[in-house]
Design a protein around this motif. Structure first.
Motif, PDB file in Angstrom:
ATOM      1  N   GLU A  77      36.711 -47.430  11.903  1.00 33.24           N
ATOM      2  CA  GLU A  77      35.522 -48.173  11.502  1.00 33.24           C
ATOM      3  C   GLU A  77      34.258 -47.313  11.524  1.00 33.24           C
ATOM      4  N   LEU A  78      34.334 -46.122  12.160  1.00 32.01           N
ATOM      5  CA  LEU A  78      33.156 -45.251  12.215  1.00 32.01           C
ATOM      6  C   LEU A  78      33.227 -44.116  11.195  1.00 32.01           C
ATOM      7  N   LEU A  79      34.304 -44.034  10.429  1.00 33.04           N
ATOM      8  CA  LEU A  79      34.411 -42.967   9.436  1.00 33.04           C
ATOM      9  C   LEU A  79      33.277 -42.995   8.406  1.00 33.04           C
ATOM     10  N   PRO A  80      32.898 -44.170   7.865  1.00 29.87           N
ATOM     11  CA  PRO A  80      31.773 -44.156   6.915  1.00 29.87           C
ATOM     12  C   PRO A  80      30.484 -43.597   7.519  1.00 29.87           C
ATOM     13  N   ALA A  81      30.178 -43.982   8.755  1.00 27.01           N
ATOM     14  CA  ALA A  81      28.959 -43.483   9.389  1.00 27.01           C
ATOM     15  C   ALA A  81      29.060 -41.975   9.641  1.00 27.01           C
ATOM     16  N   LEU A  82      30.242 -41.499   9.998  1.00 34.43           N
ATOM     17  CA  LEU A  82      30.425 -40.069  10.206  1.00 34.43           C
ATOM     18  C   LEU A  82      30.210 -39.289   8.912  1.00 34.43           C
ATOM     19  N   LEU A  83      30.780 -39.784   7.817  1.00 37.54           N
ATOM     20  CA  LEU A  83      30.613 -39.094   6.534  1.00 37.54           C
ATOM     21  C   LEU A  83      29.169 -39.154   6.050  1.00 37.54           C
ATOM     22  N   ASP A  84      28.482 -40.265   6.305  1.00 41.00           N
ATOM     23  CA  ASP A  84      27.064 -40.345   5.956  1.00 41.00           C
ATOM     24  C   ASP A  84      26.253 -39.322   6.751  1.00 41.00           C
ATOM     25  N   ALA A  85      26.582 -39.181   8.034  1.00 38.94           N
ATOM     26  CA  ALA A  85      25.869 -38.204   8.867  1.00 38.94           C
ATOM     27  C   ALA A  85      26.104 -36.790   8.353  1.00 38.94           C
ATOM     28  N   ALA A  86      27.345 -36.488   7.952  1.00 34.98           N
ATOM     29  CA  ALA A  86      27.654 -35.156   7.444  1.00 34.98           C
ATOM     30  C   ALA A  86      26.993 -34.908   6.091  1.00 34.98           C
ATOM     31  N   ARG A  87      26.850 -35.958   5.287  1.00 34.32           N
ATOM     32  CA  ARG A  87      26.171 -35.796   4.000  1.00 34.32           C
ATOM     33  C   ARG A  87      24.696 -35.449   4.216  1.00 34.32           C
ATOM     34  N   ALA A  88      24.086 -36.032   5.242  1.00 35.76           N
ATOM     35  CA  ALA A  88      22.670 -35.795   5.501  1.00 35.76           C
ATOM     36  C   ALA A  88      22.421 -34.466   6.216  1.00 35.76           C
ATOM     37  N   ARG A  89      23.397 -33.989   6.999  1.00 32.45           N
ATOM     38  CA  ARG A  89      23.214 -32.759   7.774  1.00 32.45           C
ATOM     39  C   ARG A  89      24.385 -31.824   7.527  1.00 32.45           C
ATOM     40  N   SER A  90      24.134 -30.745   6.810  1.00 35.81           N
ATOM     41  CA  SER A  90      25.219 -29.819   6.480  1.00 35.81           C
ATOM     42  C   SER A  90      25.786 -29.140   7.717  1.00 35.81           C
ATOM     43  N   ASP A  91      24.963 -29.003   8.795  1.00 39.70           N
ATOM     44  CA  ASP A  91      25.487 -28.360  10.002  1.00 39.70           C
ATOM     45  C   ASP A  91      26.544 -29.204  10.687  1.00 39.70           C
ATOM     46  N   LEU A  92      26.585 -30.511  10.376  1.00 40.26           N
ATOM     47  CA  LEU A  92      27.588 -31.382  10.986  1.00 40.26           C
ATOM     48  C   LEU A  92      28.916 -31.358  10.247  1.00 40.26           C
ATOM     49  N   ARG A  93      28.935 -30.862   9.033  1.00 42.95           N
ATOM     50  CA  ARG A  93      30.116 -31.032   8.191  1.00 42.95           C
ATOM     51  C   ARG A  93      31.398 -30.435   8.772  1.00 42.95           C
ATOM     52  N   PRO A  94      31.380 -29.194   9.284  1.00 48.09           N
ATOM     53  CA  PRO A  94      32.630 -28.682   9.860  1.00 48.09           C
ATOM     54  C   PRO A  94      33.145 -29.549  11.014  1.00 48.09           C
ATOM     55  N   HIS A  95      32.237 -30.017  11.868  1.00 50.73           N
ATOM     56  CA  HIS A  95      32.648 -30.841  13.007  1.00 50.73           C
ATOM     57  C   HIS A  95      33.177 -32.194  12.538  1.00 50.73           C
ATOM     58  N   VAL A  96      32.470 -32.818  11.594  1.00 45.64           N
ATOM     59  CA  VAL A  96      32.886 -34.141  11.125  1.00 45.64           C
ATOM     60  C   VAL A  96      34.229 -34.068  10.425  1.00 45.64           C
ATOM     61  N   LEU A  97      34.425 -33.080   9.551  1.00 45.63           N
ATOM     62  CA  LEU A  97      35.675 -33.002   8.799  1.00 45.63           C
ATOM     63  C   LEU A  97      36.858 -32.707   9.712  1.00 45.63           C
ATOM     64  N   ALA A  98      36.645 -31.873  10.731  1.00 45.54           N
ATOM     65  CA  ALA A  98      37.730 -31.602  11.670  1.00 45.54           C
ATOM     66  C   ALA A  98      38.092 -32.851  12.464  1.00 45.54           C
ATOM     67  N   PHE A  99      37.074 -33.609  12.882  1.00 46.90           N
ATOM     68  CA  PHE A  99      37.320 -34.809  13.683  1.00 46.90           C
ATOM     69  C   PHE A  99      37.843 -35.960  12.831  1.00 46.90           C
ATOM     70  N   ALA A 100      37.316 -36.093  11.604  1.00 49.08           N
ATOM     71  CA  ALA A 100      37.734 -37.198  10.733  1.00 49.08           C
ATOM     72  C   ALA A 100      39.169 -37.056  10.280  1.00 49.08           C
ATOM     73  N   GLY A 101      39.649 -35.831  10.121  1.00 50.65           N
ATOM     74  CA  GLY A 101      41.045 -35.620   9.788  1.00 50.65           C
ATOM     75  C   GLY A 101      41.426 -36.112   8.399  1.00 50.65           C
ATOM     76  N   PRO A 102      42.720 -36.391   8.187  1.00 48.48           N
ATOM     77  CA  PRO A 102      43.182 -36.769   6.844  1.00 48.48           C
ATOM     78  C   PRO A 102      42.594 -38.080   6.354  1.00 48.48           C
ATOM     79  N   ARG A 103      42.303 -38.998   7.254  1.00 54.91           N
ATOM     80  CA  ARG A 103      41.728 -40.268   6.811  1.00 54.91           C
ATOM     81  C   ARG A 103      40.304 -40.088   6.295  1.00 54.91           C
ATOM     82  N   GLY A 104      39.564 -39.159   6.892  1.00 51.30           N
ATOM     83  CA  GLY A 104      38.229 -38.886   6.397  1.00 51.30           C
ATOM     84  C   GLY A 104      38.268 -38.369   4.971  1.00 51.30           C
ATOM     85  N   LEU A 105      39.208 -37.455   4.673  1.00 50.55           N
ATOM     86  CA  LEU A 105      39.328 -36.953   3.306  1.00 50.55           C
ATOM     87  C   LEU A 105      39.764 -38.063   2.352  1.00 50.55           C
TER      88      LEU A 105
END
Length: 563
Positions: A131-159
């Motif tokens: 349920e927090l994947l949308p908020a995580l992806l929104d945060a990564a869209r707004a901050r490029s420095d978060l993207r590696p951390h978010v994508l690693a944590f979000a995993g296959p469902r995030g993609l």
């Protein structure tokens, strides 16, 4: 069904636009005429609209149902502990809060803790709550420095989720390094992707093949090298940094004749990092013709005669002929020659002297700064910690009197070649001797959390600045680093600094209150980080259902259903 459903009171098939106009302006101002010629009232207008709507709908075909997306892939990682899940929701909610502006206050800045929390959660192997994947992806869209951390944590469902929303396409672009790679054991699949894939996919493929079979990776490169674009050739050559070895020398030698200057320069740089390469030997021959022992006096010194020209052979080996603005040609050429020369050559040239002894030798005609700066770049390129130590010297030595360069940027690069613990000790000594004003760049290369001696040195320097009545906002950058990098165990020891000190004579007005507020925020942040670590380290046995893979699978299925 009757073909005519009009009545004397209902207008006869008026256009839809007329109905809308009469409805907006009113039947008194824009009347419609009924079948009998009389003006239609509001009720007749609505009846006519109903008839018109019915006719329009009767001509429509049933819509085809939307194709459902493929189900979200399974994520076998265990779910977060409940407390950590709530903490993540709090961090993401605070991210979207409007900035307060003005003074930061004593409350921790939660947005600055998100990268650390994500890295810690991923390192412990947890999966992101669905349920927090949308908020995580929104945060990564707004901050490029978060993207590696978010994508690693979000995993296959995030993609999977990113593929359903165009605003999250960055996740699909950034995932090429680890996702959708072909089976590198299937030569046909590798060949097909290399010849037909997108550039990002080809870069990822080259790296994957190189990890398993460097010779096969070079074969891929040589097969299509002549048809590649210049910018693509540059990226492919640069990818050889990983696992660089003498086996790459022949290919890189050929790249020295490439049409692109950037490709030639990168190939030369990589060859110079191979001490046994032919290019390294050629550069060493040139450099040692310029830099030699001088025994004309009683003691040995270093004599320097910079090159008088940059010939075609030097250009082919990566020497850039035109210096930047403000640099002399001869010193520019000399620096490039020495930088590309294996550092072991100088030990042989100067009778077996160590790096520490060499950097202390006097240099003729004021060439010491240029020579030492080139040695610094060579130590970084060749990852030589012995030369790095010699060029850094003692951390307490005044910057202008050090054996290497006064540039803090160059010193940071030298420090990066040392082991983390030694790096932290050197920076701690530097801070103790020179204070914090010169140390910000050096702190950036130290591992997190800071080792005890480094953390204590930073806090002691901040305490000294506070007692001196210095401007606290001059140290805001270091204080921000301390909030993220100090060991959370230091919080109790720092609590004594949260009191408002007496302001000494000549101090900045109000500085004591600002310092107290800054240390309160530091202590609060460290305690919050400790609480976050405890939440993430919570024993899984405390959660309903106990620990183990079965619980993880059950929760995974439940979250998959919610997706």
């Amino acid at each position: 069904m009757p073909t005519d459903i009009t009545t004397p009171d209902v207008p006869v098939n008026p256009p839809w636009e007329d109905l809308v106009t009469s409805a907006l302006l009113g039947t008194d101002r824009r009347p419609l005429r009924a079948a009998g010629g009389t003006a239609a009232g509001p009720v007749a207008l609505l009846d006519a609209a109903a008839v018109h709507t019915l006719r329009r709908r009767a001509a429509l075909r049933p819509a085809t149902g939307a194709v459902l997306p493929v189900p979200a892939p399974a994520d076998p990682r265990p779910p977060l502990p409940a407390a950590a899940r709530r903490r993540l929701a709090q961090l993401l909610a605070d991210r979207s809060a409007p900035p307060s502006g003005g003074r930061r206050g004593a409350a921790p800045d939660l947005t600055e803790l998100i990268p650390q929390w994500l890295a810690s959660a991923h390192a412990r192997g947890y999966r992101a709550p669905a349920e927090l994947l949308p908020a995580l992806l929104d945060a990564a869209r707004a901050r490029s420095d978060l993207r590696p951390h978010v994508l690693a944590f979000a995993g296959p469902r995030g993609l999977w989720l990113a593929g359903l929303n165009p605003e999250w396409r960055f996740a699909l672009r950034a995932s090429h390094r680890g996702a959708h790679r072909p089976d590198t054991s299937d030569p046909e699949a590798v060949r097909r992707l290399w010849e037909e894939g997108l550039f990002a996919e080809r870069v990822a493929l080259l790296g994957a093949v190189r990890e398993q079979d460097p010779d096969a990776a070079r074969s891929l490169l040589t097969a299509t090298w002549s048809t590649e674009r210049a910018e693509d050739r540059l990226m492919f050559v640069d990818s050889l940094r990983s696992g660089l070895s003498g086996s790459d020398e022949a290919f890189l030698e050929e790249a020295l004749a490439d049409r692109s200057r950037n490709v030639r320069s990168t190939a030369a740089e990589l060859l110079s990092a191979l001490p046994g390469s032919a290019l390294a030997r050629r550069m060493a021959a040139r450099a040692t013709s310029c830099v030699n022992p001088d025994r004309t006096g009683g003691d040995v010194s270093i004599a320097v005669e910079a090159p008088h020209e940059c010939d075609a052979a030097m250009e082919r080996d990566g020497v850039v002929p035109v210096p930047p603005s403000g640099r002399g040609e001869r010193s520019w050429w000399l620096g490039q020659l020495v930088e590309a020369t294996p550092l072991g050559v100088w030990r042989e040239k100067f009778g077996g002297r160590t790096a520490q002894e060499l950097v202390m030798l006097p240099v003729s005609d004021g060439w010491d700064a240029e020579l030492h700066a080139a040695w610094c770049r060579a130590a970084v390129r060749q990852r030589d910690p012995g030369w790095a130590r010699a060029l850094l010297g003692a951390p307490s030595t005044p910057l202008a009197n050090g054996p290497g360069t006064v540039s803090l940027a160059e010193r940071s690069k030298l420090l990066a070649t040392l082991p983390p613990s030694e790096r932290a000790l050197w920076v701690a000594g530097f801070i103790a001797a020179h204070g914090l004003s010169e140390a910000f760049q050096l702190l950036g290369v130290c591992s997190v959390p800071w080792d005890g001696p480094l953390g204590r040195a930073v806090v002691d320097a901040l305490d000294i600045a506070r007692d001196a009545g210095s401007y606290p906002w001059s140290f805001s950058g270091v204080m921000g680093l301390a909030e993220r990098c100090l060991n959370p165990a230091e919080a109790d020891r720092l609590a004594v600094l949260t009191t408002t000190p007496d302001e000494p004579e000549g101090a900045s007005p109000g500085a004591g209150g600002y310092w107290s507020e800054a240390f309160l925020r530091l202590v609060s942040t460290l305690r919050l980080r400790a609480a976050m670590d405890a939440e993430l380290a919570q024993d899984r046995q405390d959660r309903p259902g106990g620990a183990g893979t079965a619980t993880g699978r059950g929760s995974d299925e439940a979250e998959g259903g919610r997706q």
